[in-house]
Design a protein around this motif. Sequence first.
Motif, PDB file in Angstrom:
ATOM      1  N   VAL A 167       0.755  -1.078  -0.010  1.00 48.34           N
ATOM      2  CA  VAL A 167       0.092   0.044  -0.116  1.00 48.34           C
ATOM      3  C   VAL A 167       0.892   1.204  -0.052  1.00 48.34           C
ATOM      4  CG1 VAL A 167      -1.671   1.333   1.271  1.00 48.34           C
ATOM      5  CG2 VAL A 167      -1.911  -1.231   1.187  1.00 48.34           C
ATOM      6  N   ASN A 168       0.714   2.057  -1.248  1.00 47.86           N
ATOM      7  CA  ASN A 168       1.623   3.103  -1.037  1.00 47.86           C
ATOM      8  C   ASN A 168       0.687   4.524  -1.040  1.00 47.86           C
ATOM      9  OD1 ASN A 168       3.334   5.291  -1.859  1.00 47.86           O
ATOM     10  ND2 ASN A 168       3.669   4.760  -4.051  1.00 47.86           N
ATOM     11  N   LEU A 169       1.102   5.263   0.268  1.00 45.39           N
ATOM     12  CA  LEU A 169       0.295   6.247   0.491  1.00 45.39           C
ATOM     13  C   LEU A 169       1.300   7.666   0.110  1.00 45.39           C
ATOM     14  CD1 LEU A 169      -1.578   5.265   3.603  1.00 45.39           C
ATOM     15  CD2 LEU A 169      -2.631   5.866   1.362  1.00 45.39           C
ATOM     16  N   GLY A 170       2.238   7.489  -0.690  1.00 45.15           N
ATOM     17  CA  GLY A 170       3.366   8.589  -0.943  1.00 45.15           C
ATOM     18  C   GLY A 170       3.410   9.104  -2.225  1.00 45.15           C
ATOM     19  N   GLN A 171       2.560   8.589  -3.130  1.00 44.54           N
ATOM     20  CA  GLN A 171       2.430   8.990  -4.533  1.00 44.54           C
ATOM     21  C   GLN A 171       2.505  10.387  -4.702  1.00 44.54           C
ATOM     22  OE1 GLN A 171       3.843   7.283  -6.974  1.00 44.54           O
ATOM     23  NE2 GLN A 171       2.333   6.819  -8.531  1.00 44.54           N
ATOM     24  N   ALA A 172       1.838  11.003  -3.881  1.00 44.94           N
ATOM     25  CA  ALA A 172       1.797  12.568  -4.305  1.00 44.94           C
ATOM     26  C   ALA A 172       3.241  13.358  -4.370  1.00 44.94           C
ATOM     27  CB  ALA A 172       0.742  13.188  -3.259  1.00 44.94           C
ATOM     28  N   ALA A 187       4.554   8.638   5.736  1.00 47.21           N
ATOM     29  CA  ALA A 187       5.391   9.635   6.303  1.00 47.21           C
ATOM     30  C   ALA A 187       6.033  10.513   4.840  1.00 47.21           C
ATOM     31  CB  ALA A 187       6.278   9.111   6.902  1.00 47.21           C
ATOM     32  N   ILE A 188       6.373   9.694   3.594  1.00 48.13           N
ATOM     33  CA  ILE A 188       7.138  10.279   2.505  1.00 48.13           C
ATOM     34  C   ILE A 188       6.188  11.324   2.020  1.00 48.13           C
ATOM     35  CG2 ILE A 188       7.644   9.708   0.216  1.00 48.13           C
ATOM     36  CD1 ILE A 188       8.730   6.984   1.062  1.00 48.13           C
ATOM     37  N   GLY A 189       5.049  10.980   1.672  1.00 50.94           N
ATOM     38  CA  GLY A 189       4.007  11.975   1.303  1.00 50.94           C
ATOM     39  C   GLY A 189       3.969  13.288   2.118  1.00 50.94           C
ATOM     40  N   SER A 190       3.927  13.007   3.416  1.00 51.26           N
ATOM     41  CA  SER A 190       3.708  14.227   4.515  1.00 51.26           C
ATOM     42  C   SER A 190       4.942  15.138   4.326  1.00 51.26           C
ATOM     43  CB  SER A 190       3.432  13.621   5.671  1.00 51.26           C
ATOM     44  OG  SER A 190       2.177  12.967   5.777  1.00 51.26           O
ATOM     45  N   ILE A 191       6.193  14.351   4.456  1.00 47.83           N
ATOM     46  CA  ILE A 191       7.333  15.246   4.558  1.00 47.83           C
ATOM     47  C   ILE A 191       7.521  15.983   3.030  1.00 47.83           C
ATOM     48  CG2 ILE A 191       9.925  14.881   4.393  1.00 47.83           C
ATOM     49  CD1 ILE A 191       9.633  12.485   6.204  1.00 47.83           C
ATOM     50  N   THR A 193      -0.897  17.229  -1.710  1.00 49.09           N
ATOM     51  CA  THR A 193      -1.182  16.669  -0.437  1.00 49.09           C
ATOM     52  C   THR A 193      -1.550  15.127  -0.299  1.00 49.09           C
ATOM     53  OG1 THR A 193      -3.661  17.138  -0.684  1.00 49.09           O
ATOM     54  CG2 THR A 193      -2.187  19.013   0.111  1.00 49.09           C
ATOM     55  N   VAL A 194      -1.629  15.044   0.950  1.00 53.56           N
ATOM     56  CA  VAL A 194      -1.902  13.356   1.343  1.00 53.56           C
ATOM     57  C   VAL A 194      -3.007  13.068   0.766  1.00 53.56           C
ATOM     58  CG1 VAL A 194      -2.262  11.746   3.057  1.00 53.56           C
ATOM     59  CG2 VAL A 194      -0.409  13.424   3.287  1.00 53.56           C
ATOM     60  N   GLU A 195      -4.213  13.929   0.451  1.00 51.48           N
ATOM     61  CA  GLU A 195      -5.290  13.351  -0.056  1.00 51.48           C
ATOM     62  C   GLU A 195      -5.330  13.157  -1.500  1.00 51.48           C
ATOM     63  OE1 GLU A 195      -4.768  16.148   1.652  1.00 51.48           O
ATOM     64  OE2 GLU A 195      -6.249  15.978   3.299  1.00 51.48           O
ATOM     65  N   ARG A 196      -4.188  13.603  -2.184  1.00 51.33           N
ATOM     66  CA  ARG A 196      -3.934  13.187  -3.635  1.00 51.33           C
ATOM     67  C   ARG A 196      -3.319  11.785  -3.606  1.00 51.33           C
ATOM     68  NH1 ARG A 196      -5.287  15.174  -8.127  1.00 51.33           N
ATOM     69  NH2 ARG A 196      -5.379  17.346  -7.595  1.00 51.33           N
TER      70      ARG A 196
END
Length: 313
Positions: free
Chosen positions: A55-60, A117-121, A237-240
């Motif tokens: 699960v990748n949540l940092g694509q943005a 965390a990657i996406g947030s940073i 953003t993380v939403e993206r």
Amino acid sequence: MQNKPLLMGLAAAIAIWGLAPLGLSRHYVDVLNFSAILAIGGLGVGLLLGQCGIVNLGQAAFYGCGAYAIAYGTTELGWGALPSMLMGMTVSGVLAAVIGYPILRLSGFFLALATLAIGSIAGVLFFEWDWLTGGTLGLGGIPQLSLLGWELNSPERFHYFIWPVLLVLLVLAYNLTRSRPGLALRAMRDAAPAAEVLGIDMHNLKTAMFVICAVLGALSGSLFAHYVSFVSVQSFTVERSILFLLVPVVAGAHSVFGVVLGALFVALVPELLSGLGDFHQVLFGLVLVLVVTLMPGGLTGMLHQWRGREGAK
């Protein structure tokens, strides 16, 4: 005769693609174009999810790298579109390799949180590095794409460019899943201990797929920046990242071509519900819950079941 419904569906899809800009308003042509851009970024997330179970949540983060590379390269450095695009894809690929190699030793929720965390940073850096990204003011003046002297300066022209690009990427991704590395990916996903016994280097394989995911994200961001001619931190953003993840989840994680259905669903359904006012976001959430609950195989899984029932008659 078994292929007749498939051929008819393909012919209908081509006809709809060709005629859509002629019969739809400019707004909905925009939505279709954004769907294609979303599908390119979602394809990378889908390959990770469907083939590796990640699960990748940092694509943005990589989406933003591609967009800002185009913005900075074309407006500040005076580069053309292709060199700027390659810069963004290269930077994203290198970052994915450097970051992914250590974090992909994690698994499950811990790995998902690491990608989050990657996406947030990245979002914080995009905001703070205003000398590069323009901060909240963003960067404008990005030139339109030009293909062999043909200026893609309207939604209709961009439509006839972006969807064939998506099709080529889908075919390449499908061939990858059917190749020997694709077989190794499925073995790693379905029976990790057996894959390890067979000598499959699972860590390097995961890292390679993470790099491919990042490059597709950067390409998606580059095309987005060219299309809208303006980028700002609000787009990354993380939403993206969650939207990119929704594409394969709604489509069916194991389906490569299904990301088209997933992207159209994620982009079009909120638009169709928007006439209901602010309540449309609640309705869209309910629709997502129903899709995930009632169709665990996604939209493509539902289509396969329907075809199976039709074939059994």
